[in-house]
Design an enzyme around this catalytic site. Sequence first.
Site, PDB file in Angstrom:
ATOM      1  N   ASN A   3       0.864  -1.183   0.000  1.00 38.02           N
ATOM      2  CA  ASN A   3       0.000   0.000   0.000  1.00 38.02           C
ATOM      3  C   ASN A   3       0.898   1.230   0.000  1.00 38.02           C
ATOM      4  O   ASN A   3       1.458   1.603   1.030  1.00 38.02           O
ATOM      5  CB  ASN A   3      -0.922   0.003   1.220  1.00 38.02           C
ATOM      6  CG  ASN A   3      -1.812   1.242   1.240  1.00 38.02           C
ATOM      7  OD1 ASN A   3      -1.995   1.915   0.229  1.00 38.02           O
ATOM      8  ND2 ASN A   3      -2.368   1.539   2.403  1.00 38.02           N
ATOM      9  N   TRP A   4       1.027   1.855  -1.159  1.00 36.48           N
ATOM     10  CA  TRP A   4       1.927   2.998  -1.300  1.00 36.48           C
ATOM     11  C   TRP A   4       1.352   4.295  -0.743  1.00 36.48           C
ATOM     12  O   TRP A   4       2.055   5.295  -0.661  1.00 36.48           O
ATOM     13  CB  TRP A   4       2.275   3.201  -2.771  1.00 36.48           C
ATOM     14  CG  TRP A   4       3.222   2.190  -3.320  1.00 36.48           C
ATOM     15  CD1 TRP A   4       3.944   1.258  -2.624  1.00 36.48           C
ATOM     16  CD2 TRP A   4       3.564   2.005  -4.704  1.00 36.48           C
ATOM     17  NE1 TRP A   4       4.706   0.512  -3.473  1.00 36.48           N
ATOM     18  CE2 TRP A   4       4.499   0.955  -4.759  1.00 36.48           C
ATOM     19  CE3 TRP A   4       3.168   2.618  -5.885  1.00 36.48           C
ATOM     20  CZ2 TRP A   4       5.048   0.500  -5.958  1.00 36.48           C
ATOM     21  CZ3 TRP A   4       3.703   2.176  -7.072  1.00 36.48           C
ATOM     22  CH2 TRP A   4       4.640   1.132  -7.120  1.00 36.48           C
ATOM     23  N   LYS A   5       0.071   4.306  -0.426  1.00 30.91           N
ATOM     24  CA  LYS A   5      -0.576   5.516   0.075  1.00 30.91           C
ATOM     25  C   LYS A   5      -0.332   6.663  -0.922  1.00 30.91           C
ATOM     26  O   LYS A   5      -0.451   6.453  -2.127  1.00 30.91           O
ATOM     27  CB  LYS A   5      -0.092   5.814   1.496  1.00 30.91           C
ATOM     28  CG  LYS A   5      -0.262   4.584   2.407  1.00 30.91           C
ATOM     29  CD  LYS A   5       0.033   4.826   3.846  1.00 30.91           C
ATOM     30  CE  LYS A   5      -0.169   3.541   4.635  1.00 30.91           C
ATOM     31  NZ  LYS A   5      -0.006   3.732   6.082  1.00 30.91           N
ATOM     32  N   HIS A  58      -9.913   1.845   4.881  1.00 28.43           N
ATOM     33  CA  HIS A  58      -8.603   1.952   5.524  1.00 28.43           C
ATOM     34  C   HIS A  58      -8.680   2.918   6.699  1.00 28.43           C
ATOM     35  O   HIS A  58      -9.411   3.910   6.668  1.00 28.43           O
ATOM     36  CB  HIS A  58      -7.564   2.423   4.503  1.00 28.43           C
ATOM     37  CG  HIS A  58      -6.152   2.319   4.990  1.00 28.43           C
ATOM     38  ND1 HIS A  58      -5.580   3.256   5.829  1.00 28.43           N
ATOM     39  CD2 HIS A  58      -5.200   1.377   4.754  1.00 28.43           C
ATOM     40  CE1 HIS A  58      -4.335   2.902   6.081  1.00 28.43           C
ATOM     41  NE2 HIS A  58      -4.076   1.768   5.454  1.00 28.43           N
ATOM     42  N   GLU A 112      -6.832   5.190   7.705  1.00 29.98           N
ATOM     43  CA  GLU A 112      -6.536   6.584   7.380  1.00 29.98           C
ATOM     44  C   GLU A 112      -7.725   7.258   6.700  1.00 29.98           C
ATOM     45  O   GLU A 112      -7.965   8.463   6.890  1.00 29.98           O
ATOM     46  CB  GLU A 112      -5.286   6.654   6.509  1.00 29.98           C
ATOM     47  CG  GLU A 112      -4.027   6.297   7.284  1.00 29.98           C
ATOM     48  CD  GLU A 112      -2.840   5.947   6.417  1.00 29.98           C
ATOM     49  OE1 GLU A 112      -1.769   5.689   6.991  1.00 29.98           O
ATOM     50  OE2 GLU A 112      -2.976   5.920   5.174  1.00 29.98           O
ATOM     51  N   GLU A 136      -6.217  -4.101  10.847  1.00 31.23           N
ATOM     52  CA  GLU A 136      -5.350  -2.945  11.018  1.00 31.23           C
ATOM     53  C   GLU A 136      -5.535  -2.337  12.405  1.00 31.23           C
ATOM     54  O   GLU A 136      -6.337  -1.413  12.574  1.00 31.23           O
ATOM     55  CB  GLU A 136      -5.670  -1.881   9.971  1.00 31.23           C
ATOM     56  CG  GLU A 136      -5.412  -2.298   8.544  1.00 31.23           C
ATOM     57  CD  GLU A 136      -5.565  -1.110   7.620  1.00 31.23           C
ATOM     58  OE1 GLU A 136      -4.672  -0.882   6.823  1.00 31.23           O
ATOM     59  OE2 GLU A 136      -6.588  -0.397   7.729  1.00 31.23           O
ATOM     60  N   GLY A 171       1.032   3.025  10.615  1.00 35.66           N
ATOM     61  CA  GLY A 171       1.653   4.305  10.305  1.00 35.66           C
ATOM     62  C   GLY A 171       2.468   4.918  11.417  1.00 35.66           C
ATOM     63  O   GLY A 171       2.858   6.077  11.341  1.00 35.66           O
ATOM     64  N   SER A 218       2.911  -1.865  10.408  1.00 37.15           N
ATOM     65  CA  SER A 218       4.365  -1.873  10.657  1.00 37.15           C
ATOM     66  C   SER A 218       5.026  -3.189  10.250  1.00 37.15           C
ATOM     67  O   SER A 218       5.942  -3.676  10.915  1.00 37.15           O
ATOM     68  CB  SER A 218       4.652  -1.584  12.138  1.00 37.15           C
ATOM     69  OG  SER A 218       4.121  -0.332  12.511  1.00 37.15           O
ATOM     70  N   GLY A 274       2.970  -1.025   4.328  1.00 33.38           N
ATOM     71  CA  GLY A 274       3.041   0.393   4.039  1.00 33.38           C
ATOM     72  C   GLY A 274       4.427   0.817   3.589  1.00 33.38           C
ATOM     73  O   GLY A 274       4.903   0.425   2.523  1.00 33.38           O
TER      74      GLY A 274
END
Length: 258
Positions: free
Chosen positions: A9-11, A95, A97, A167, A173, A213, A234
Amino acid sequence: MRKPFVVANWKMHKSVDEALDFIRSLQGRLPDADLVECGVAANFLALYPMLQEVKGQPLEIISQNAYAEYEGAYTGEVSPKALADAGINYALLGHIERRKLFNETDDLVNRKVIATLQAGMTPIICTDETMIQKEFSGSVHYVFEQLINVLRGVSFDQVKNIIISYEPSWAVGVGQHANPNLAEEGCRLIRQTIADSYSYEVADKIRILYGGSVNPENIKQIMNKPDIDGVLIGRASLDTDNFLSMINTVVELYKGAK
């Protein structure tokens, strides 16, 4: 045995050119798709160019989001039907975020799940550690409240076509060390939630990923757990060599378990 799934997941990282360079650097280096499924969730601008570049490689290009409607006056949103028509097979939904930064609710995520399934795509539903007690057949179980809410209206047949990612908020993150035992307990309780809501047979087939993580140093300990079928990675997935290293670790574990 459930086939493992390793997702980057490159965000909001990598330009289109950087994304294409990454894809080219994987050419001929990914393992056989029979051993592991691999995917990259990139920004919307990069998705279609990546699809063209990835042809012939065992790599899924994944959307980081999708809206709950196919078309209409929804400026800035992306239709799941448009994604499916472009050749995208998977979309991340809910997600942590998206929930924290953009105030996405269980109801909205639920609508996105339904729309994505109806478009013929597979939702990768992200859920956190919020649990409640519920009684099923005379027994009290801890179940994931958020997951129950976002699966509302998802039929027995449809639920077989989803993937879930656990998550926990304490691990996403923040760069903390992932705890494999806590990760396993969360994924086990997700499987129990699915079993209570649908059936043990369905729960046993659904793939559950862990996201929080994950890196080359801890992925082996995480993937050694029986209820963890893959990872959502991530920042550690932004580097090609790191990504390949983690994929190869998962392949070796899968071969050893077969």
